[in-house]
Motif scaffolding. Structure first.
Motif, PDB file in Angstrom:
ATOM      1  N   GLN A 122     -10.508   1.361   7.996  1.00 44.33           N
ATOM      2  CA  GLN A 122     -10.520   2.000   6.749  1.00 44.33           C
ATOM      3  C   GLN A 122      -9.140   1.820   6.170  1.00 44.33           C
ATOM      4  N   TRP A 123      -8.193   2.148   6.991  1.00 44.38           N
ATOM      5  CA  TRP A 123      -6.805   1.710   6.323  1.00 44.38           C
ATOM      6  C   TRP A 123      -6.679   0.221   5.675  1.00 44.38           C
ATOM      7  N   VAL A 153       0.931   3.587  -2.872  1.00 45.78           N
ATOM      8  CA  VAL A 153      -0.240   4.229  -3.553  1.00 45.78           C
ATOM      9  C   VAL A 153      -0.961   5.164  -2.657  1.00 45.78           C
ATOM     10  N   ILE A 154      -0.918   4.943  -1.284  1.00 42.21           N
ATOM     11  CA  ILE A 154      -1.399   5.666  -0.431  1.00 42.21           C
ATOM     12  C   ILE A 154      -0.387   6.848  -0.159  1.00 42.21           C
ATOM     13  N   GLY A 155      -0.842   8.109  -0.332  1.00 45.51           N
ATOM     14  CA  GLY A 155       0.062   9.427  -0.258  1.00 45.51           C
ATOM     15  C   GLY A 155       0.658   9.316   1.342  1.00 45.51           C
ATOM     16  N   HIS A 213      -8.256  -0.306   2.392  1.00 41.72           N
ATOM     17  CA  HIS A 213      -7.093   0.179   1.525  1.00 41.72           C
ATOM     18  C   HIS A 213      -6.048  -0.584   1.288  1.00 41.72           C
ATOM     19  N   GLY A 247       0.896  -1.116  -0.083  1.00 39.14           N
ATOM     20  CA  GLY A 247       0.002  -0.008   0.064  1.00 39.14           C
ATOM     21  C   GLY A 247       0.698   1.282  -0.109  1.00 39.14           C
ATOM     22  N   LYS A 249       1.045  11.608   3.205  1.00 37.11           N
ATOM     23  CA  LYS A 249       0.305  12.493   4.123  1.00 37.11           C
ATOM     24  C   LYS A 249      -0.951  11.863   4.656  1.00 37.11           C
ATOM     25  N   ASP A 250      -1.386  10.704   4.014  1.00 36.70           N
ATOM     26  CA  ASP A 250      -2.598  10.009   4.350  1.00 36.70           C
ATOM     27  C   ASP A 250      -2.264   8.970   5.286  1.00 36.70           C
TER      28      ASP A 250
END
Ligand SMILES: [Zn+2]
Lengths: 215, 82
Positions: A32-33, A12-14, A36, A9, A16-17
């Motif tokens: 939720q993480w 893909v996940i920035g 993703h 992951g 900051k996120d």
């Protein structure tokens, strides 16, 4: 080994996120993480719930190895189905629902397999109950069974074991896990009034079992 | 029919009392009724015993055994799209 491999992951996940503090995050955030594809979020969910889920199952089936199998089954079902988790509901309600279903399914199958054996969780007569109590206490043959006898041998644990599974689940969810009546109704798919009845009856039976021992 | 003062505590009210949450109006009944007080004490004792039950841990390495059988969904970039 898996822990050392980079999490798919991350790319893909920035940044900051990305959760900076997974352990401080709420259950819905962690879930939720996980939705993703963030691998550490999966581990965090297992870490958070391995003890509560295992404890519930262990007290339901009173067999360490079996409780562990059912707990694994529960987590695999939950984590592989994480995309269907709705964060409006408590994550704990969802996972306990799946765990309880696993326990009840197992107990039903076992009852069908061993209809004639004493120690039935549905013991209602004093004879049946004392048969249950004997079975629970006097089977310290293997090291694992000795551990079980030690861990689940106290008066209160033995009293819980005598409750029928539906009452037992309600009592554990209410008084050990601290769920509200409404949450328990959702977890067990039962009307609220039924949950209240089960809990009140369960408590009455527990008091009787505990006081009988002292008498 | 019966005056609230005279009605015994319901199981729900006994639970509230054990948690220190019983409305004052019902506390008055409790002050006057030895039966409810005795039952309440027994309930409170049971709650305490249940709340003290330990949590058990599965065998060491449980997280790894689970993670070995979990499919991590392919990461999405939904966060960016929202
Ligand atoms: Zn009274």
């Amino acid at each position: 080994m898996r822990a050392a491999t980079s999490n798919a992951g991350d790319g893909v996940i920035g940044a900051k996120d990305r959760p900076s503090n997974l352990t401080g995050a709420s259950d819905p955030e962690v879930a939720q993480w996980a939705q993703h594809g963030h691998e550490p979020a999966f581990r965090e969910l297992v870490r958070r719930y391995e003890r509560p889920v295992f404890s519930l199952l262990y007290r339901m089936v009173r067999d360490r190895a079996l409780a562990e199998d059912l707990a694994q089954e529960t987590f695999i079902k939950v984590l592989n189905g994480i995309k269907s988790y709705n964060p409006q509901f408590k994550f704990s309600s969802w996972i306990f629902k799946i765990a309880n279903n696993a326990a009840i399914d197992h107990l039903r199958k076992r009852d069908l397999d061993t209809l004639s054996l004493d120690g039935s969780p549905h013991a209602t007569t004093p004879e049946e109950m004392s048969a249950t109590a004997l079975q629970l206490g006097d089977r310290g043959e293997s090291p694992l069974q000795e551990v079980e006898a030690r861990e689940l041998g106290s008066a209160i644990e033995r009293a819980i074991a005598k409750l029928r599974p539906e009452y037992r689940a309600c009592i554990l969810l209410r008084h050990v896990e601290g769920h509200s009546y409404e949450e328990i109704a959702r977890i067990l798919d039962l009307p609220l009034g039924t949950v209240k009845t089960y809990i009140h009856r369960g408590r009455n039976e527990l008091r009787v079992y505990l006081e009988d021992r002292k008498a | 029919m019966t005056e609230p003062l005279l009605q015994h505590l319901t199981p729900d009210e006994l639970e509230l009392w054990a948690q220190g949450l019983l409305p004052a109006a019902r506390d008055i009944h409790l002050a006057q009724c030895a039966e409810c007080r005795a039952l309440g004490e027994r309930e409170r004792k049971l709650f305490r015993e249940l709340a003290r039950l330990p949590r058990f841990a599965p065998e060491f390495g449980f997280v790894e055994r689970v993670m070995g059988r979990v499919r991590i969904p392919s990461p999405s970039n939904e966060f960016e799209n929202r």
